[in-house]
Design a protein around this motif. Structure first.
Motif, PDB file in Angstrom:
ATOM      1  N   VAL A 133       2.223  14.895 -10.226  1.00  0.00           N
ATOM      2  CA  VAL A 133       2.980  16.066 -10.666  1.00  0.00           C
ATOM      3  C   VAL A 133       4.437  15.642 -10.849  1.00  0.00           C
ATOM      4  N   PRO A 134       4.982  15.824 -12.042  1.00  0.00           N
ATOM      5  CA  PRO A 134       6.387  15.451 -12.256  1.00  0.00           C
ATOM      6  C   PRO A 134       7.320  16.242 -11.341  1.00  0.00           C
ATOM      7  N   GLU A 135       8.480  15.688 -11.083  1.00  0.00           N
ATOM      8  CA  GLU A 135       9.424  16.276 -10.134  1.00  0.00           C
ATOM      9  C   GLU A 135       9.903  17.652 -10.567  1.00  0.00           C
ATOM     10  N   GLN A 170       9.558  21.317  -8.436  1.00  0.00           N
ATOM     11  CA  GLN A 170      10.649  22.235  -8.139  1.00  0.00           C
ATOM     12  C   GLN A 170      10.352  23.632  -8.670  1.00  0.00           C
ATOM     13  N   SER A 171       9.790  23.727  -9.853  1.00  0.00           N
ATOM     14  CA  SER A 171       9.479  25.046 -10.414  1.00  0.00           C
ATOM     15  C   SER A 171       8.370  25.732  -9.607  1.00  0.00           C
ATOM     16  N   LEU A 174       0.825  -1.208   0.000  1.00  0.00           N
ATOM     17  CA  LEU A 174       0.000   0.000   0.000  1.00  0.00           C
ATOM     18  C   LEU A 174       0.859   1.258   0.000  1.00  0.00           C
ATOM     19  N   ALA A 175       1.939   1.257   0.783  1.00  0.00           N
ATOM     20  CA  ALA A 175       2.830   2.413   0.826  1.00  0.00           C
ATOM     21  C   ALA A 175       3.528   2.605  -0.519  1.00  0.00           C
ATOM     22  N   PHE A 176       3.911   1.512  -1.164  1.00  0.00           N
ATOM     23  CA  PHE A 176       4.568   1.586  -2.465  1.00  0.00           C
ATOM     24  C   PHE A 176       3.626   2.188  -3.510  1.00  0.00           C
ATOM     25  N   VAL A 177       2.381   1.747  -3.521  1.00  0.00           N
ATOM     26  CA  VAL A 177       1.395   2.261  -4.472  1.00  0.00           C
ATOM     27  C   VAL A 177       1.121   3.743  -4.216  1.00  0.00           C
ATOM     28  N   GLN A 178       1.052   4.132  -2.949  1.00  0.00           N
ATOM     29  CA  GLN A 178       0.793   5.526  -2.590  1.00  0.00           C
ATOM     30  C   GLN A 178       1.911   6.432  -3.106  1.00  0.00           C
ATOM     31  N   THR A 179       3.163   6.029  -2.894  1.00  0.00           N
ATOM     32  CA  THR A 179       4.284   6.838  -3.377  1.00  0.00           C
ATOM     33  C   THR A 179       4.318   6.873  -4.898  1.00  0.00           C
TER      34      THR A 179
END
Length: 185
Positions: free
Chosen positions: A105-107, A111-112, A93-98
């Motif tokens: 939203v892409p990384e 940052q922008s 469940l934690a893996f799917v959540q992350t």
């Protein structure tokens, strides 16, 4: 193949389980030359994120606990002649959540967004947290209502009040029968 070798070595007691295992597709494992125990072989096949999307079906609690510690490995077991798919482990469940949050939203966009907020002065500072004030509420509006005065009619006992009763008028059969005879003639 390691599971089949282990079932063969256990003898006639597990001959039926061996026949059932032979019906399914046999996957090649990395230790076909030097077979290991069935549980160790199954764990090695689901290493590194379970790339082949295997299910593990077992009644062994030690193996089940080890499988639950790995993300993305479904677990099957049998309860009273019924196959049951176990609920996803907390690790899965934690893996799917992350995974879902990273796909929203892409990384580089995250940052922008942070940079733009800092530029505009909208970035949250750790020391500034506004708390909502509790407002003083007034008294209960129902407790402020004036008491109703009792009227004379409501003070009278129920026995003194008049009640109407309808009286049923019954006509005797003898009186009805001669009237019908006279109508027939």
């Amino acid at each position: 193949r390691c599971v089949l070798k282990e079932l063969e070595s256990l003898g006639k007691a597990l001959y039926g389980a061996k026949l059932i295992a032979q019906r399914f597709q046999v996957r090649n494992c990395s230790h076909h030359k030097a077979p290991v125990s069935g549980s160790a072989c199954l764990l090695s096949m689901v290493e590194e994120g379970n790339p082949h999307h295997f299910f593990i079906a077992t009644q062994d609690q030690d193996l089940a606990n080890k499988v639950k510690k790995k993300a993305g490995v479904p677990l099957l077991f049998i309860i009273q002649n019924t196959m049951v798919l176990d609920k996803p482990s907390p690790k899965s469940l934690a893996f799917v959540q992350t995974l879902q949050t990273s796909q929203l939203v892409p990384e580089h966009q995250k940052q922008s967004i942070v940079q733009l907020k800092e530029k505009e002065g909208l970035a949250k500072q750790e020391g500034e947290k506004r708390r909502k004030r509790k407002r003083a509420s007034g008294p209960n509006p129902l407790s402020c209502l004036k008491k109703k005065k009792k009227t004379l009619e409501s003070q009278k006992p129920a026995a003194e009040k008049k009640k109407r009763k309808r009286k049923r008028i019954r006509v005797k059969k003898e009186a009805v029968q001669p009237a019908q005879k006279s109508e027939e003639e």
